[in-house]
Every structure is written in C-alpha cells, then in structure tokens.
Design a protein around this motif. Structure first.
Motif, PDB file in Angstrom:
ATOM      1  N   ASP A   1      -5.708   8.990   3.948  1.00  0.00           N
ATOM      2  CA  ASP A   1      -5.182   9.743   5.088  1.00  0.00           C
ATOM      3  C   ASP A   1      -5.640  11.179   4.981  1.00  0.00           C
ATOM      4  O   ASP A   1      -5.153  11.929   4.141  1.00  0.00           O
ATOM      5  CB  ASP A   1      -3.647   9.683   5.115  1.00  0.00           C
ATOM      6  N   ASP A   2      -6.563  11.585   5.854  1.00  0.00           N
ATOM      7  CA  ASP A   2      -7.019  12.964   5.825  1.00  0.00           C
ATOM      8  C   ASP A   2      -6.260  13.830   6.824  1.00  0.00           C
ATOM      9  O   ASP A   2      -6.637  14.965   7.083  1.00  0.00           O
ATOM     10  CB  ASP A   2      -8.526  13.053   6.100  1.00  0.00           C
ATOM     11  N   ASN A   3      -5.165  13.291   7.385  1.00  0.00           N
ATOM     12  CA  ASN A   3      -4.365  14.060   8.331  1.00  0.00           C
ATOM     13  C   ASN A   3      -3.032  14.500   7.744  1.00  0.00           C
ATOM     14  O   ASN A   3      -2.242  15.143   8.420  1.00  0.00           O
ATOM     15  CB  ASN A   3      -4.105  13.235   9.602  1.00  0.00           C
ATOM     16  N   ALA A   4      -2.774  14.122   6.488  1.00  0.00           N
ATOM     17  CA  ALA A   4      -1.485  14.446   5.881  1.00  0.00           C
ATOM     18  C   ALA A   4      -1.506  15.781   5.151  1.00  0.00           C
ATOM     19  O   ALA A   4      -0.537  16.158   4.521  1.00  0.00           O
ATOM     20  CB  ALA A   4      -1.086  13.336   4.899  1.00  0.00           C
ATOM     21  N   LEU A   5      -2.587  16.510   5.237  1.00  0.00           N
ATOM     22  CA  LEU A   5      -2.739  17.759   4.504  1.00  0.00           C
ATOM     23  C   LEU A   5      -1.841  18.844   5.094  1.00  0.00           C
ATOM     24  O   LEU A   5      -1.797  19.048   6.305  1.00  0.00           O
ATOM     25  CB  LEU A   5      -4.200  18.215   4.569  1.00  0.00           C
ATOM     26  N   GLU A   6      -1.104  19.516   4.230  1.00  0.00           N
ATOM     27  CA  GLU A   6      -0.283  20.653   4.641  1.00  0.00           C
ATOM     28  C   GLU A   6      -1.092  21.924   4.449  1.00  0.00           C
ATOM     29  O   GLU A   6      -1.531  22.241   3.350  1.00  0.00           O
ATOM     30  CB  GLU A   6       1.008  20.697   3.819  1.00  0.00           C
TER      31      GLU A   6
ATOM     32  N   VAL B   1      -8.305  31.256   4.659  1.00  0.00           N
ATOM     33  CA  VAL B   1      -8.446  30.155   5.614  1.00  0.00           C
ATOM     34  C   VAL B   1      -7.237  29.232   5.419  1.00  0.00           C
ATOM     35  O   VAL B   1      -6.659  29.175   4.330  1.00  0.00           O
ATOM     36  CB  VAL B   1      -9.743  29.346   5.386  1.00  0.00           C
ATOM     37  N   PRO B   2      -6.828  28.508   6.466  1.00  0.00           N
ATOM     38  CA  PRO B   2      -5.733  27.559   6.296  1.00  0.00           C
ATOM     39  C   PRO B   2      -6.211  26.283   5.621  1.00  0.00           C
ATOM     40  O   PRO B   2      -7.253  25.728   5.994  1.00  0.00           O
ATOM     41  CB  PRO B   2      -5.280  27.287   7.734  1.00  0.00           C
ATOM     42  N   GLY B   3      -5.484  25.823   4.622  1.00  0.00           N
ATOM     43  CA  GLY B   3      -5.897  24.585   3.971  1.00  0.00           C
ATOM     44  C   GLY B   3      -5.268  24.384   2.619  1.00  0.00           C
ATOM     45  O   GLY B   3      -4.249  24.998   2.284  1.00  0.00           O
ATOM     46  N   SER B   4      -5.879  23.537   1.820  1.00  0.00           N
ATOM     47  CA  SER B   4      -5.415  23.227   0.471  1.00  0.00           C
ATOM     48  C   SER B   4      -6.389  23.828  -0.534  1.00  0.00           C
ATOM     49  O   SER B   4      -7.570  23.468  -0.531  1.00  0.00           O
ATOM     50  CB  SER B   4      -5.328  21.711   0.268  1.00  0.00           C
ATOM     51  N   PRO B   5      -5.935  24.744  -1.402  1.00  0.00           N
ATOM     52  CA  PRO B   5      -6.858  25.348  -2.367  1.00  0.00           C
ATOM     53  C   PRO B   5      -7.471  24.332  -3.319  1.00  0.00           C
ATOM     54  O   PRO B   5      -8.648  24.446  -3.681  1.00  0.00           O
ATOM     55  CB  PRO B   5      -5.976  26.359  -3.113  1.00  0.00           C
ATOM     56  N   ASN B   6      -6.707  23.326  -3.727  1.00  0.00           N
ATOM     57  CA  ASN B   6      -7.240  22.330  -4.658  1.00  0.00           C
ATOM     58  C   ASN B   6      -8.366  21.520  -4.044  1.00  0.00           C
ATOM     59  O   ASN B   6      -9.414  21.294  -4.661  1.00  0.00           O
ATOM     60  CB  ASN B   6      -6.117  21.395  -5.126  1.00  0.00           C
ATOM     61  N   HIS B   7      -8.172  21.076  -2.795  1.00  0.00           N
ATOM     62  CA  HIS B   7      -9.203  20.269  -2.161  1.00  0.00           C
ATOM     63  C   HIS B   7     -10.422  21.103  -1.793  1.00  0.00           C
ATOM     64  O   HIS B   7     -11.563  20.634  -1.927  1.00  0.00           O
ATOM     65  CB  HIS B   7      -8.638  19.561  -0.931  1.00  0.00           C
ATOM     66  N   LEU B   8     -10.215  22.324  -1.326  1.00  0.00           N
ATOM     67  CA  LEU B   8     -11.353  23.182  -1.023  1.00  0.00           C
ATOM     68  C   LEU B   8     -12.130  23.526  -2.294  1.00  0.00           C
ATOM     69  O   LEU B   8     -13.355  23.640  -2.262  1.00  0.00           O
ATOM     70  CB  LEU B   8     -10.879  24.460  -0.325  1.00  0.00           C
ATOM     71  N   ARG B   9     -11.413  23.688  -3.403  1.00  0.00           N
ATOM     72  CA  ARG B   9     -12.098  23.947  -4.673  1.00  0.00           C
ATOM     73  C   ARG B   9     -13.012  22.775  -5.033  1.00  0.00           C
ATOM     74  O   ARG B   9     -14.145  22.973  -5.496  1.00  0.00           O
ATOM     75  CB  ARG B   9     -11.074  24.177  -5.788  1.00  0.00           C
ATOM     76  N   VAL B  10     -12.522  21.557  -4.810  1.00  0.00           N
ATOM     77  CA  VAL B  10     -13.347  20.376  -5.090  1.00  0.00           C
ATOM     78  C   VAL B  10     -14.596  20.378  -4.215  1.00  0.00           C
ATOM     79  O   VAL B  10     -15.706  20.113  -4.682  1.00  0.00           O
ATOM     80  CB  VAL B  10     -12.524  19.090  -4.864  1.00  0.00           C
ATOM     81  N   ALA B  11     -14.432  20.685  -2.921  1.00  0.00           N
ATOM     82  CA  ALA B  11     -15.581  20.691  -2.006  1.00  0.00           C
ATOM     83  C   ALA B  11     -16.611  21.736  -2.434  1.00  0.00           C
ATOM     84  O   ALA B  11     -17.813  21.453  -2.500  1.00  0.00           O
ATOM     85  CB  ALA B  11     -15.113  20.964  -0.579  1.00  0.00           C
ATOM     86  N   ILE B  12     -16.142  22.948  -2.729  1.00  0.00           N
ATOM     87  CA  ILE B  12     -17.067  24.028  -3.091  1.00  0.00           C
ATOM     88  C   ILE B  12     -17.709  23.752  -4.444  1.00  0.00           C
ATOM     89  O   ILE B  12     -18.910  23.986  -4.634  1.00  0.00           O
ATOM     90  CB  ILE B  12     -16.319  25.373  -3.094  1.00  0.00           C
ATOM     91  N   SER B  13     -16.940  23.255  -5.403  1.00  0.00           N
ATOM     92  CA  SER B  13     -17.510  22.964  -6.722  1.00  0.00           C
ATOM     93  C   SER B  13     -18.579  21.879  -6.637  1.00  0.00           C
ATOM     94  O   SER B  13     -19.570  21.905  -7.373  1.00  0.00           O
ATOM     95  CB  SER B  13     -16.410  22.551  -7.711  1.00  0.00           C
TER      96      SER B  13
END
Length: 368
Positions: free
Chosen positions: A211-216, A253-265
């Motif tokens: 589920d990619d829509n459950a992100l707070e 930016v609005p989002g999840s720091p953990n998931h964005l860290r994974v994307a950028i890394s």
C-alpha cells in the motif's frame, strides 16, 4: 465522447464500450460491437449504443453470438442489425478482434478513411498498457511475498551478528596476535551492514508493494535526509568522492524521512557503483517555485541509449560498470516507487559524460 477518452480506457472491455459510444455519437446512429472469443471462430455481443429498450433484447437474442469469420456472415450481421436498429443497413468497422456495426440508411456504407486502423491501434495500446499494469501488480505481489519471507530471517541473522560484535574479546588468544580478531570484526561489521541493508530493502519493498497510499506525510528536512542517505552508503566503494554542499536554509518536503532516505541512498549507490575510481558524485538540492529537485550526478558510462525509462524497471541494469560488486537491479525501481508515493517524479537526463538522476518533490507549506 472524444477519441481522447477512448485512449484513456483502462482495459479492452472499457475500450470497446468507449469505441461503440464514440461511433454512435459521431455518426448519430445506433452502434454495437462484437468481440471474438479466444481460440474460437465466433464473436459475442459486447456493447451497444443508441438502441431503445425493446431493441437490445432482440439483438441479444438474434445476434448475441455470431460466426464472423467470412464476408457472408458479416453481410448477414449488417442486414439483421439494420432491421433491429430500424435502418436499411450498417457500416462495418474491423478493429483487431472486434467488429463494430453502425446503423446506416445506406445498404453498404464505407467507413471513413483511417478510422479502422486508428481504432485498432488504440486497442493495441490499451492492451499493452493493461498488460503492463497486470505485470506490475503481479510483480508487487511477488515482491511483497519475497520481502515478507526474507525480512524475519535477515533480522534474526543481523541480531546474532550484533550480539557477536558486542561480545568483546576473542576466545582464542592467538587470533589477536595474528590479526585474526580485527579481520573477523571487520567481516562481521561488513556482514552486519549488508544484512541490515537487505532487511531495509525488504521492508521498503513490502511497504510499497502492499500500500503506497498509507504514508503519513510530515515535513522532512531534505538536507538532513540526504546526509543520512550518504551515511547509509558509507561502506560503499569510492564513498569519499561524494560532494554535497549543504544548503544554508532548511528545505522541506512533505513525506517520510526514512523512505526518502532509502530512495536517495539508492541513487547514490547507483552513482558510486558506476563511477570510475577517483571520480566525484555530486548531490545538489534546488528550490523551484512549487517543488524541490534533488540531483545525483556521476561521471560513469551514463544510461544506455533507449533505457532512460526502462532503467527504472525492476531487474534492469545499465552497462559499463567498473565496480566488482554485483547489482540487484532493484535500487532505481524502489526509488521510483517511493518518489511516486510522495507525489513526485524521477527521471534521468542525457549527458555527454555520466548520468544525472533527478527527483522532483512538491514543496512543504512551511518552505513555500
């Protein structure tokens, strides 16, 4: 009803219904479509437009299932559809495995030039898009199952390695004299990092597959997130060649720091993976009017021609890497899923030398 709406159909069923409505509206006449059954020389009535409440049951009764493999059958279909619709005949449109009849006052009208191949091409595009979505759904399910099954044992192994590293002194005194303890500690630390990375990857895959829509969404400090992503790559070859000039002001930016860290890394790892030894990998953050761009630029072989879109597909790898480490082919796919889940987009720019990957995210209100 426009051609644009037909192009946007989600699947073949919707495309056929849309095509029938389009033909009925364009020619101001009743219309119907028959779809060939797979592996059989017969077609079933799939959709109608413009028939009155009494005509539809008659059409289903007389022409619900027809043999449409020869011209005599089509001539009979035209005649009978003309009778049911109250017209003298019908125009025939053949589009792949679909036959569309449009009622007409002429006995054997000719379709406008180019209409049949155009509808056929649209059906083909709709089929390809539906197949692509189905593959994506199946892949998400497969990745979710794989990630679910791998996550727990990986975390158990990591916990065992963590405990081993906390034990302290080696049991064999000779190991310290021979340098064995230092080597064992180094190998355990490396295994700890790799297993932690795999467990993190499984967690991310499982999250976005399910589920990619459950992100707070919360305000995320991008400079801090980029720094954390760099630290996550600290065991990578050529890590010290990363150049990042941290912005003076906070950019959110609005989002999840953990998931964005994974994307950028994952973008950073990809750049390090393909960069020749000694070449720099440059990370920039750029503020636009309504969005923020993060760019990761390297001086490797670049993205192969024709792969600027497919490079984000799972298990696709570029060519010409100089690193001895084998890639998994999922890093850019994960990055794309995460970015799209944050209502952003990701792409790669063509360069004379190297590759430039760009993430664009909507700005947080506080930084607008």
């Amino acid at each position: 009803m426009s051609m644009h709406e037909l192009v946007l159909a989600d699947d073949r069923d919707e495309a056929i219904r849309s095509a029938v409505r389009l033909c009925g509206i364009q020619f101001d006449a009743p219309a119907a479509a028959w779809h060939a059954l797979p592996g059989e020389e017969a077609s079933h009535l799939h959709a109608t437009y413009g028939l009155d409440i009494d005509s539809r049951p008659v059409l289903e009764s007389e022409l619900g299932l027809v043999a449409s493999s020869d011209e005599s059958s089509l001539a009979d279909m035209r005649r009978r559809f003309g009778v049911v619709s109250g017209r003298s005949g019908a125009m025939v449109l053949k589009a792949r495995d679909v036959i569309i009849l449009v009622a007409s006052l002429e006995d054997d009208p000719t379709p406008p030039f180019g209409l049949e191949p155009l509808i056929s091409q649209i059906f083909e595009l709709v089929d390809e898009a539906a197949l692509s979505r189905k593959r994506g759904e199946n892949l998400d399910i497969s990745l979710a199952l794989t990630a679910h099954e791998l996550r727990s044992p990986l975390l158990s192994v990591k916990a065992a390695i963590d405990a081993s590293l906390l034990d302290g002194e080696p049991t064999d005194p000779r190991s310290e004299i021979n340098g064995g303890h230092n080597l064992s500690t180094e190998l355990l630390s490396r295994a700890q990092y790799e297993i932690g990375h795999l467990a993190e990857t499984c967690e991310t895959l499982l999250y976005w597959a399910v589920d990619d829509n459950a992100l707070e969404f919360d305000p995320v400090d991008l400079a801090q997130t980029v720094t954390a992503a760099m630290q996550a790559c600290s065991h990578e070859r050529n890590f010290h060649a990363i150049v990042f000039e941290r912005p003076d002001e906070r950019i959110s930016v609005p989002g999840s720091p953990n998931h964005l860290r994974v994307a950028i890394s994952n973008l950073i790892r990809n750049a390090l993976y393909y960069s020749p030894p000694g070449e720099t990998v440059v990370i920039d953050i750029e503020q636009l009017t309504r969005s923020i761009r993060i760019t990761v630029t390297d001086k490797g072989p670049g993205v192969p021609k024709g792969q600027h879109r497919s490079i984000f597909d799972p298990f696709v790898r570029g060519l010409g890497n100089t690193s001895p480490r084998s890639g998994r082919g999922l890093g850019l796919f994960i990055a794309k899923r995460v970015v799209e889940g944050h209502r952003g987009r990701i792409w790669t720019d063509t360069r004379e030398r190297g590759a430039k990957f760009v993430i664009e995210l909507p700005r947080a209100k506080e930084s607008a």
